[in-house]
Design a protein around this motif. Structure first.
Motif, short mmCIF file in Angstrom:
data_model
loop_
_atom_site.label_atom_id
_atom_site.label_comp_id
_atom_site.label_asym_id
_atom_site.label_seq_id
_atom_site.Cartn_x
_atom_site.Cartn_y
_atom_site.Cartn_z
N LEU A 34 0.86 -1.19 0.00
CA LEU A 34 0.00 0.00 0.00
C LEU A 34 0.89 1.23 0.00
N ALA A 35 0.90 1.96 -1.12
CA ALA A 35 1.75 3.15 -1.25
C ALA A 35 1.07 4.34 -0.58
N ILE A 36 1.83 5.02 0.29
CA ILE A 36 1.27 6.11 1.09
C ILE A 36 2.11 7.36 0.88
N ARG A 37 1.47 8.42 0.40
CA ARG A 37 2.14 9.71 0.26
C ARG A 37 1.95 10.54 1.53
N THR A 38 0.70 10.65 1.99
CA THR A 38 0.40 11.41 3.20
C THR A 38 -0.25 10.46 4.20
N PRO A 39 0.29 10.35 5.41
CA PRO A 39 -0.27 9.42 6.39
C PRO A 39 -1.75 9.69 6.64
N PRO A 40 -2.57 8.66 6.66
CA PRO A 40 -4.01 8.85 6.84
C PRO A 40 -4.40 9.04 8.30
N HIS A 41 -5.52 9.71 8.51
CA HIS A 41 -6.19 9.67 9.81
C HIS A 41 -7.04 8.41 9.82
N ILE A 42 -6.84 7.55 10.79
CA ILE A 42 -7.57 6.29 10.85
C ILE A 42 -8.47 6.28 12.07
N ARG A 52 3.57 3.32 13.47
CA ARG A 52 4.86 3.76 12.95
C ARG A 52 5.85 2.61 12.78
N PRO A 53 5.90 1.64 13.68
CA PRO A 53 6.83 0.51 13.44
C PRO A 53 6.50 -0.31 12.19
N TYR A 54 5.28 -0.16 11.69
CA TYR A 54 4.84 -0.93 10.52
C TYR A 54 4.87 -0.10 9.25
N GLY A 55 5.28 1.17 9.35
CA GLY A 55 5.45 1.98 8.14
C GLY A 55 4.42 3.05 7.91
N ILE A 56 3.52 3.30 8.87
CA ILE A 56 2.53 4.36 8.72
C ILE A 56 2.75 5.40 9.81
N VAL A 67 -0.61 -6.75 4.61
CA VAL A 67 -0.52 -5.56 3.76
C VAL A 67 0.71 -4.78 4.22
N ARG A 68 1.61 -4.46 3.28
CA ARG A 68 2.87 -3.80 3.64
C ARG A 68 2.84 -2.35 3.17
N PRO A 69 2.83 -1.38 4.09
CA PRO A 69 2.92 0.02 3.68
C PRO A 69 4.28 0.32 3.06
N VAL A 70 4.28 1.10 1.97
CA VAL A 70 5.50 1.52 1.31
C VAL A 70 5.38 3.01 0.99
N ALA A 71 6.50 3.59 0.52
CA ALA A 71 6.53 5.02 0.20
C ALA A 71 5.70 5.32 -1.05
N ALA A 72 5.48 6.60 -1.28
CA ALA A 72 4.68 7.04 -2.43
C ALA A 72 5.36 6.67 -3.75
#
Length: 374
Positions: free
Chosen positions: A190-198, A239-243, A276-281
């Motif tokens: 899952l490519a993330i540019r701006t961290p989401p509010h969850i 944060r330890p998982y990439g978000i 699901v692995r968070p990655v950079a934009a």
């Protein structure tokens, strides 16, 4: 000439038409698709409303109790079909409006078949999720894999056994990532540019939507602080998982970017478990790789771009001053944008789009009647 014409047979357009009929004003609704609720019919299979049934019904006809608290896509379509039938709304399907301009006595619509349709009053309710938007990343044309917008995604079956990159951590992107992980994809990033509010969809039976309704009028700074505190209590530290945690407050982001939070219906579990692995934009493509903003790369078989939509309105109207830089009407929700011209269904709120459409429909119909534009 039609006295009142509504463009778009989604929830907003149907609600306005029903409210006009309740006030003795007949209107015609035109829809480019084959039936009402065209945009809902085309969404992914597992979709449910993220707003409760009780707060999502349109005026005069609640959503049936048997559809449950979180209404499925197909049940919402059935509800909107029943709504149009219940109020005797005239819907002309398969009618595509290509251009709108001022007419001799109101507005003139040029249709795809070449004909012109005049209307004294025009209500535009085509929605802000109208035209899928896919960024033109550098090198994308040379890539040998497939890029699909989330609007075309239905279920995980075509991606079984494949490595998939989902771009965009909004509600659609996160839910599609979970669907892929559950549906047999070999890997899901899952490519993330701006961290989401969850936020949790509900906590001890209390829906997140009610927080938006009850707290939405708080000053921005106070709302931001409360939302951040609730997130720290409700959600694990990802944060330890990439978000990362969002840098900007939720209400500030709503005001400046029309952003609503990501409701967790499985993505937090899947990120923590590694499914699901968070990655950079995404910053670009080569023939075989997707290049990421942190300098790394991936070699997925497929990319699903959950990268949002455009309204398509700037291509519809000659008058560019009606819209902001994103294509959203500058005046909408009740007041006329021009004499005899209304836009409804373009306001993004924390209380839910269907609830907002219901409230706006009453205002638009009342204004049309009071001003005599019928």
């Amino acid at each position: 000439m039609e006295n009142v014409m509504v463009v778009g047979a989604g929830a907003a357009g149907l609600a306005v038409a029903a409210q006009l009929k309740a006030r003795g004003v007949d209107c015609v609704v035109v829809e480019r698709g084959p039936g009402v609720a065209t945009s809902w019919r085309g969404r992914y299979d597992r979709l449910r409303l993220h707003t409760t049934r009780r707060l999502s019904g349109l005026p005069g006809f609640p959503i049936p109790r048997e559809y449950g608290r979180w209404v499925r896509r197909d049940d919402l379509v059935r509800y909107l079909e029943a709504y149009a039938e219940r109020f005797g709304i005239e819907v002309r399907t398969g009618v595509t409006v290509e251009r709108v301009k001022p007419g001799a006595d109101g507005w003139s619509l040029r249709l795809a078949d070449g004909s012109e349709q005049p209307a004294r009053t025009l209500v535009v309710a085509t929605g802000y999720l109208h035209t899928p938007a896919v960024p033109q990343w550098p090198g994308m044309q040379s890539w040998t894999g497939t890029v699909t917008h989330s609007a075309q995604y239905r279920n995980a079956e075509p991606f079984r056994g494949k490595n998939v990159l989902v771009v965009g951590p909004g509600n659609s992107g996160a839910e599609i990532a979970t669907d892929l992980a559950e549906g047999g994809a070999a890997s899901v990033s899952l490519a993330i540019r701006t961290p989401p509010h969850i936020v949790r969809r509900e906590t001890a039976g209390w829906p997140a939507q009610m927080n938006g309704v009850l707290l939405g009028r708080l000053p921005e700074r106070a709302f931001n602080a409360i939302a951040a505190a609730m997130a720290r209590v409700e959600m694990p530290d990802l944060r330890p998982y990439g978000i990362d945690r969002p840098a900007q407050g939720l209400k500030t982001r709503l005001r400046t970017q029309r952003y609503v939070p990501l409701q967790d219906v499985g993505i937090v579990r899947d990120v923590v478990s590694g499914r699901v692995r968070p990655v950079a934009a995404v910053r670009g493509f080569t023939e075989t790789s997707v290049l990421l903003a942190d300098g790394t790369s991936l070699q997925p078989d497929a990319v699903i771009a959950a990268t949002g939509y455009e309204t398509g309105l700037r291509e519809l109207f000659e008058d560019a001053s009606l819209f902001d830089e994103t294509g959203v009407p500058l005046v909408h929700g009740g007041a006329p944008a021009r004499p005899g011209l209304y836009f409804t269904g373009y306001d993004v709120t924390l209380g839910g789009m269907l609830r907002q459409a219901a409230m706006e429909s009453r205002v638009v119909a009342r204004t049309i009647v009071v001003t005599g534009q019928r």
